[in-house]
Design a protein around this motif. Structure first.
Motif, mmCIF file in Angstrom:
data_model
loop_
_atom_site.group_PDB
_atom_site.id
_atom_site.type_symbol
_atom_site.label_atom_id
_atom_site.label_comp_id
_atom_site.label_asym_id
_atom_site.label_seq_id
_atom_site.Cartn_x
_atom_site.Cartn_y
_atom_site.Cartn_z
ATOM 1 N N GLN A 199 0.847 -1.182 0.000
ATOM 2 C CA GLN A 199 0.000 0.000 0.000
ATOM 3 C C GLN A 199 0.891 1.243 0.000
ATOM 4 O OE1 GLN A 199 -3.203 -0.061 -0.193
ATOM 5 N NE2 GLN A 199 -3.813 2.045 0.241
ATOM 6 N N VAL A 200 0.645 2.135 -0.936
ATOM 7 C CA VAL A 200 1.413 3.373 -1.041
ATOM 8 C C VAL A 200 0.591 4.515 -0.467
ATOM 9 C CG1 VAL A 200 2.437 5.028 -2.640
ATOM 10 C CG2 VAL A 200 2.681 2.561 -3.064
ATOM 11 N N GLN A 201 1.240 5.349 0.323
ATOM 12 C CA GLN A 201 0.576 6.537 0.867
ATOM 13 C C GLN A 201 1.446 7.761 0.624
ATOM 14 O OE1 GLN A 201 -0.165 5.490 5.043
ATOM 15 N NE2 GLN A 201 -2.334 5.280 4.554
ATOM 16 N N LEU A 202 0.775 8.884 0.388
ATOM 17 C CA LEU A 202 1.454 10.172 0.287
ATOM 18 C C LEU A 202 0.971 11.027 1.444
ATOM 19 C CD1 LEU A 202 1.141 11.032 -3.529
ATOM 20 C CD2 LEU A 202 2.924 9.740 -2.355
ATOM 21 N N VAL A 203 1.912 11.547 2.221
ATOM 22 C CA VAL A 203 1.559 12.350 3.388
ATOM 23 C C VAL A 203 2.193 13.725 3.251
ATOM 24 C CG1 VAL A 203 1.664 12.560 5.886
ATOM 25 C CG2 VAL A 203 1.376 10.301 4.830
ATOM 26 N N GLU A 204 1.334 14.749 3.241
ATOM 27 C CA GLU A 204 1.801 16.115 3.083
ATOM 28 C C GLU A 204 1.947 16.790 4.437
ATOM 29 O OE1 GLU A 204 -1.154 16.261 -0.711
ATOM 30 O OE2 GLU A 204 -1.624 16.038 1.399
ATOM 31 N N SER A 205 2.782 17.817 4.468
ATOM 32 C CA SER A 205 2.928 18.648 5.656
ATOM 33 C C SER A 205 3.429 20.020 5.228
ATOM 34 C CB SER A 205 3.899 18.014 6.650
ATOM 35 O OG SER A 205 5.181 17.868 6.074
ATOM 36 N N GLY A 206 3.277 20.993 6.130
ATOM 37 C CA GLY A 206 3.859 22.303 5.895
ATOM 38 C C GLY A 206 2.889 23.415 5.570
ATOM 39 N N GLY A 207 1.613 23.112 5.451
ATOM 40 C CA GLY A 207 0.664 24.174 5.166
ATOM 41 C C GLY A 207 0.438 25.055 6.377
ATOM 42 N N GLY A 208 -0.354 26.114 6.178
ATOM 43 C CA GLY A 208 -0.659 26.996 7.285
ATOM 44 C C GLY A 208 -1.093 28.370 6.825
ATOM 45 N N LEU A 209 -1.088 29.293 7.766
ATOM 46 C CA LEU A 209 -1.477 30.682 7.517
ATOM 47 C C LEU A 209 -0.208 31.534 7.415
ATOM 48 C CD1 LEU A 209 -3.572 33.007 7.427
ATOM 49 C CD2 LEU A 209 -3.458 33.021 9.945
ATOM 50 N N VAL A 210 -0.142 32.339 6.373
ATOM 51 C CA VAL A 210 1.024 33.196 6.177
ATOM 52 C C VAL A 210 0.563 34.536 5.631
ATOM 53 C CG1 VAL A 210 1.459 32.325 3.837
ATOM 54 C CG2 VAL A 210 3.346 33.271 5.170
ATOM 55 N N GLN A 211 1.289 35.574 5.962
ATOM 56 C CA GLN A 211 0.954 36.899 5.459
ATOM 57 C C GLN A 211 1.403 37.064 4.011
ATOM 58 O OE1 GLN A 211 2.690 39.764 8.157
ATOM 59 N NE2 GLN A 211 0.968 39.601 9.573
ATOM 60 N N PRO A 212 0.764 37.946 3.271
ATOM 61 C CA PRO A 212 1.215 38.215 1.900
ATOM 62 C C PRO A 212 2.691 38.605 1.878
ATOM 63 C CG PRO A 212 -0.921 39.208 2.267
ATOM 64 C CD PRO A 212 -0.471 38.699 3.607
ATOM 65 N N LEU B 167 -2.400 19.771 -2.985
ATOM 66 C CA LEU B 167 -2.408 18.308 -2.996
ATOM 67 C C LEU B 167 -1.173 17.786 -3.725
ATOM 68 C CD1 LEU B 167 -5.687 19.229 -3.956
ATOM 69 C CD2 LEU B 167 -5.873 17.029 -2.807
ATOM 70 N N CYS B 168 -0.586 16.784 -3.130
ATOM 71 C CA CYS B 168 0.565 16.124 -3.717
ATOM 72 C C CYS B 168 0.086 14.973 -4.607
ATOM 73 C CB CYS B 168 1.433 15.584 -2.584
ATOM 74 S SG CYS B 168 2.798 14.546 -3.090
ATOM 75 N N ASN B 169 0.761 14.804 -5.721
ATOM 76 C CA ASN B 169 0.467 13.707 -6.642
ATOM 77 C C ASN B 169 1.780 13.051 -7.052
ATOM 78 O OD1 ASN B 169 0.456 13.122 -9.847
ATOM 79 N ND2 ASN B 169 -1.454 12.435 -8.914
ATOM 80 N N ALA B 170 1.787 11.739 -7.125
ATOM 81 C CA ALA B 170 2.993 11.038 -7.573
ATOM 82 C C ALA B 170 2.591 9.808 -8.380
ATOM 83 C CB ALA B 170 3.851 10.637 -6.385
ATOM 84 N N PRO C 130 -1.202 6.608 -10.432
ATOM 85 C CA PRO C 130 -1.211 7.903 -9.749
ATOM 86 C C PRO C 130 -1.738 7.770 -8.327
ATOM 87 C CG PRO C 130 -3.089 7.740 -11.226
ATOM 88 C CD PRO C 130 -2.288 6.486 -11.432
ATOM 89 N N TYR C 131 -1.052 8.407 -7.399
ATOM 90 C CA TYR C 131 -1.480 8.451 -6.008
ATOM 91 C C TYR C 131 -1.606 9.910 -5.579
ATOM 92 C CZ TYR C 131 -0.440 3.478 -5.611
ATOM 93 O OH TYR C 131 -0.447 2.118 -5.781
ATOM 94 N N TRP C 132 -2.512 10.144 -4.620
ATOM 95 C CA TRP C 132 -2.767 11.494 -4.129
ATOM 96 C C TRP C 132 -2.591 11.555 -2.623
ATOM 97 C CZ3 TRP C 132 -3.775 15.655 -7.237
ATOM 98 C CH2 TRP C 132 -4.089 15.392 -8.572
ATOM 99 N N GLY C 133 -2.100 12.694 -2.165
ATOM 100 C CA GLY C 133 -2.107 12.964 -0.741
ATOM 101 C C GLY C 133 -3.464 13.492 -0.314
#
Length: 121
Positions: A1-14, A94-97, A109-112
C-alpha cells in the motif's frame, strides 16, 4: 500500500514563504513524476508544479519565479518552496505522484490528503 503524506501548510501573510513536503511511503518499486496541485474554494483543481524523474520541472505561469519544486529520491519526498505568497495562492495543496508498488510494479497515480495554505493579512 502506497501513501502520500503532506505537511507544511498553514497561515502566512502576503509576501511570506512556506515550504510544503510530501513523503511517499510503502513498498515502492519506483516513482516517476511528482507534482503539486491546488484547488481553491469554488474553483477547479490546477497543476502548480511538476518534477519528472530526470528532475526536469514545469510550473503554472502565475507561480513561475516564486515557487520551486524539488525532490529527494532517497527519501521519496517532493517539496514545494513557496515565496512571495499572494492571497490568490490560497488553496488546498495536494501532492500527486506516479508510483509503482512492488506488488505489481506498474505505475499508478497516487494522491495525498491535501494541506491548506492560506495567505492573508
Amino acid at each position: 500500500q502506497v501513501q502520500l503524506v503532506e505537511s507544511g501548510g498553514g497561515l502566512v501573510q502576503p509576501g511570506g514563504s512556506l515550504t510544503l513536503s510530501c513523503a511517499a511511503s510503502g513498498t515502492i518499486f519506483g516513482i516517476d513524476a511528482m507534482a503539486w496541485y491546488r484547488q481553491a474554494l469554488g474553483k477547479e483543481r490546477e497543476l502548480v508544479a511538476i518534477i519528472e524523474s530526470d528532475s526536469s520541472t514545469d510550473y503554472l505561469d502565475s507561480v513561475k519565479g516564486r515557487f520551486t519544486i524539488s525532490r529527494d529520491n532517497v527519501k521519496n519526498t517532493v517539496y514545494l518552496q513557496m515565496n512571495s505568497l499572494k492571497p490568490e495562492d490560497t488553496a488546498v495543496y495536494l501532492c500527486n505522484a506516479i508510483v509503482a508498488p512492488y506488488t505489481d510494479m506498474r505505475y499508478w497515480p497516487y494522491w495525498g490528503q491535501g494541506t491548506q495554505v492560506t495567505v492573508s493579512a
